[in-house]
Design a protein around this motif. Structure first.
Motif, PDB file in Angstrom:
ATOM      1  N   ARG A   1       0.850  -1.194   0.000  1.00 38.84           N
ATOM      2  CA  ARG A   1       0.000   0.000   0.000  1.00 38.84           C
ATOM      3  C   ARG A   1       0.881   1.238   0.000  1.00 38.84           C
ATOM      4  NH1 ARG A   1      -3.685  -0.222   5.166  1.00 38.84           N
ATOM      5  NH2 ARG A   1      -4.331   1.805   4.343  1.00 38.84           N
ATOM      6  N   ASP A   2       0.351   2.277  -0.621  1.00 38.00           N
ATOM      7  CA  ASP A   2       1.013   3.574  -0.651  1.00 38.00           C
ATOM      8  C   ASP A   2       0.013   4.556  -0.048  1.00 38.00           C
ATOM      9  OD1 ASP A   2       2.055   6.082  -1.241  1.00 38.00           O
ATOM     10  OD2 ASP A   2       2.840   5.449  -3.186  1.00 38.00           O
ATOM     11  N   ASN A   3       0.159   4.830   1.231  1.00 36.65           N
ATOM     12  CA  ASN A   3      -0.810   5.694   1.911  1.00 36.65           C
ATOM     13  C   ASN A   3      -0.791   7.119   1.366  1.00 36.65           C
ATOM     14  OD1 ASN A   3      -1.844   3.665   3.524  1.00 36.65           O
ATOM     15  ND2 ASN A   3      -0.428   4.071   5.212  1.00 36.65           N
ATOM     16  N   GLY A   4       0.345   7.533   0.837  1.00 41.93           N
ATOM     17  CA  GLY A   4       0.412   8.871   0.245  1.00 41.93           C
ATOM     18  C   GLY A   4      -0.460   8.993  -0.986  1.00 41.93           C
ATOM     19  N   LYS A   5      -0.644   7.891  -1.690  1.00 44.31           N
ATOM     20  CA  LYS A   5      -1.475   7.874  -2.894  1.00 44.31           C
ATOM     21  C   LYS A   5      -2.855   7.294  -2.610  1.00 44.31           C
ATOM     22  CE  LYS A   5       2.366   7.480  -6.160  1.00 44.31           C
ATOM     23  NZ  LYS A   5       2.974   6.681  -7.260  1.00 44.31           N
ATOM     24  N   ASN A   6      -3.103   6.909  -1.365  1.00 42.91           N
ATOM     25  CA  ASN A   6      -4.391   6.312  -1.008  1.00 42.91           C
ATOM     26  C   ASN A   6      -4.717   5.104  -1.892  1.00 42.91           C
ATOM     27  OD1 ASN A   6      -5.772   7.112   1.245  1.00 42.91           O
ATOM     28  ND2 ASN A   6      -7.085   8.579   0.206  1.00 42.91           N
ATOM     29  N   THR A   7      -3.711   4.328  -2.178  1.00 44.16           N
ATOM     30  CA  THR A   7      -3.852   3.212  -3.114  1.00 44.16           C
ATOM     31  C   THR A   7      -3.158   1.970  -2.569  1.00 44.16           C
ATOM     32  OG1 THR A   7      -3.911   4.748  -4.987  1.00 44.16           O
ATOM     33  CG2 THR A   7      -3.462   2.445  -5.490  1.00 44.16           C
ATOM     34  N   ALA A   8      -3.789   0.844  -2.797  1.00 40.43           N
ATOM     35  CA  ALA A   8      -3.190  -0.444  -2.454  1.00 40.43           C
ATOM     36  C   ALA A   8      -3.002  -1.257  -3.720  1.00 40.43           C
ATOM     37  CB  ALA A   8      -4.074  -1.191  -1.465  1.00 40.43           C
ATOM     38  N   TYR A   9      -2.070  -2.183  -3.661  1.00 45.31           N
ATOM     39  CA  TYR A   9      -1.731  -2.973  -4.839  1.00 45.31           C
ATOM     40  C   TYR A   9      -1.672  -4.458  -4.470  1.00 45.31           C
ATOM     41  CZ  TYR A   9      -0.085   1.651  -6.191  1.00 45.31           C
ATOM     42  OH  TYR A   9      -0.004   2.998  -6.441  1.00 45.31           O
ATOM     43  N   LEU A  10      -2.090  -5.272  -5.414  1.00 44.19           N
ATOM     44  CA  LEU A  10      -1.928  -6.713  -5.274  1.00 44.19           C
ATOM     45  C   LEU A  10      -1.159  -7.194  -6.489  1.00 44.19           C
ATOM     46  CD1 LEU A  10      -2.661  -9.167  -3.475  1.00 44.19           C
ATOM     47  CD2 LEU A  10      -4.565  -9.589  -5.057  1.00 44.19           C
ATOM     48  N   GLN A  11       0.101  -7.496  -6.301  1.00 38.40           N
ATOM     49  CA  GLN A  11       0.947  -8.026  -7.374  1.00 38.40           C
ATOM     50  C   GLN A  11       0.765  -9.530  -7.394  1.00 38.40           C
ATOM     51  OE1 GLN A  11       3.052  -6.302  -9.632  1.00 38.40           O
ATOM     52  NE2 GLN A  11       3.071  -8.334 -10.593  1.00 38.40           N
ATOM     53  N   MET A  12       0.312 -10.033  -8.535  1.00 36.55           N
ATOM     54  CA  MET A  12       0.029 -11.465  -8.659  1.00 36.55           C
ATOM     55  C   MET A  12       0.954 -12.053  -9.710  1.00 36.55           C
ATOM     56  SD  MET A  12      -4.143 -11.390  -8.511  1.00 36.55           S
ATOM     57  CE  MET A  12      -4.297 -10.681 -10.127  1.00 36.55           C
ATOM     58  N   SER A  13       1.615 -13.134  -9.373  1.00 35.08           N
ATOM     59  CA  SER A  13       2.495 -13.794 -10.318  1.00 35.08           C
ATOM     60  C   SER A  13       2.215 -15.291 -10.306  1.00 35.08           C
ATOM     61  CB  SER A  13       3.957 -13.507  -9.982  1.00 35.08           C
ATOM     62  OG  SER A  13       4.267 -13.975  -8.687  1.00 35.08           O
ATOM     63  N   SER A  14       2.801 -15.988 -11.266  1.00 35.86           N
ATOM     64  CA  SER A  14       2.592 -17.432 -11.418  1.00 35.86           C
ATOM     65  C   SER A  14       1.102 -17.766 -11.344  1.00 35.86           C
ATOM     66  CB  SER A  14       3.361 -18.208 -10.337  1.00 35.86           C
ATOM     67  OG  SER A  14       4.745 -17.924 -10.396  1.00 35.86           O
ATOM     68  N   LEU A  15       0.320 -17.016 -12.068  1.00 37.23           N
ATOM     69  CA  LEU A  15      -1.129 -17.182 -11.989  1.00 37.23           C
ATOM     70  C   LEU A  15      -1.570 -18.540 -12.507  1.00 37.23           C
ATOM     71  CD1 LEU A  15      -2.119 -13.569 -12.986  1.00 37.23           C
ATOM     72  CD2 LEU A  15      -2.862 -14.736 -10.910  1.00 37.23           C
ATOM     73  N   LYS A  16      -2.624 -19.043 -11.880  1.00 36.27           N
ATOM     74  CA  LYS A  16      -3.179 -20.352 -12.212  1.00 36.27           C
ATOM     75  C   LYS A  16      -4.643 -20.176 -12.622  1.00 36.27           C
ATOM     76  CE  LYS A  16      -0.429 -22.361  -8.460  1.00 36.27           C
ATOM     77  NZ  LYS A  16      -0.485 -23.144  -7.204  1.00 36.27           N
ATOM     78  N   PRO A  17      -5.172 -21.107 -13.394  1.00 35.75           N
ATOM     79  CA  PRO A  17      -6.597 -21.004 -13.765  1.00 35.75           C
ATOM     80  C   PRO A  17      -7.510 -20.907 -12.546  1.00 35.75           C
ATOM     81  CG  PRO A  17      -5.508 -22.594 -15.168  1.00 35.75           C
ATOM     82  CD  PRO A  17      -4.500 -22.188 -14.127  1.00 35.75           C
ATOM     83  N   GLU A  18      -7.144 -21.527 -11.455  1.00 37.00           N
ATOM     84  CA  GLU A  18      -7.990 -21.467 -10.250  1.00 37.00           C
ATOM     85  C   GLU A  18      -7.950 -20.099  -9.564  1.00 37.00           C
ATOM     86  OE1 GLU A  18      -5.653 -23.772 -10.987  1.00 37.00           O
ATOM     87  OE2 GLU A  18      -4.574 -24.419  -9.167  1.00 37.00           O
ATOM     88  N   ASP A  19      -7.106 -19.200 -10.050  1.00 37.23           N
ATOM     89  CA  ASP A  19      -7.122 -17.820  -9.547  1.00 37.23           C
ATOM     90  C   ASP A  19      -8.200 -16.989 -10.234  1.00 37.23           C
ATOM     91  OD1 ASP A  19      -3.536 -17.945  -9.485  1.00 37.23           O
ATOM     92  OD2 ASP A  19      -4.899 -18.084  -7.752  1.00 37.23           O
ATOM     93  N   THR A  20      -8.848 -17.552 -11.226  1.00 38.86           N
ATOM     94  CA  THR A  20      -9.912 -16.841 -11.927  1.00 38.86           C
ATOM     95  C   THR A  20     -11.034 -16.483 -10.966  1.00 38.86           C
ATOM     96  OG1 THR A  20      -9.452 -17.889 -14.056  1.00 38.86           O
ATOM     97  CG2 THR A  20     -11.681 -17.036 -13.720  1.00 38.86           C
TER      98      THR A  20
END
Length: 125
Positions: free
Chosen positions: A75-94
């Motif tokens: 999260r970047d509180n200065g930008k009031n934004t959070a991030y979810l970096q997702m890697s090695s994605l799988k079909p079950e992450d749909t």
């Protein structure tokens, strides 16, 4: 009142990466814990699955076992934004991925007070 807007969801091949964003407006979210949940196809709202949560300071992080080591919540509180970096994605992450804010960084969805509209992530095999 807090408004949350998620973005970044799209169609990606298995093994690929995506970064989801959650922008907070209306009030600052810097004093809130934030969480990501997901709702898989065919599942009810009540069956939203916990993905990750982060405390207001970023000092507490918790991940579901299914995403641990593949997803990173920041999260970047200065930008009031959070991030979810997702890697090695799988079909079950749909799923539709939802951002939420609340008082505590917990896995329990009803503990969160505000929710976004969600962003669709589709992982093809």
């Amino acid at each position: 009142q807090v408004q949350l807007v998620e973005s970044g969801g799209e169609l990606v091949q298995a093994g690929g990466s995506l970064r989801l964003s959650c922008r907070c407006s209306g009030r600052t979210c810097s004093n809130y814990a934030m969480g990501w949940f997901r709702q898989a196809p065919g599942k009810d709202r009540e069956d939203r699955e916990f993905v990750a949560t982060i405390s207001w300071s970023g000092g507490r992080l918790d991940y579901a076992d299914s995403v641990k080591g593949r997803f990173t919540f920041s999260r970047d509180n200065g930008k009031n934004t959070a991030y979810l970096q997702m890697s090695s994605l799988k079909p079950e992450d749909t799923a539709v991925y939802y951002c939420a804010v609340g008082q505590f960084a917990v896995r329990y969805a009803p503990a969160y007070d505000y929710w976004g509209q969600g962003t669709q992530v589709t992982v093809s095999s």
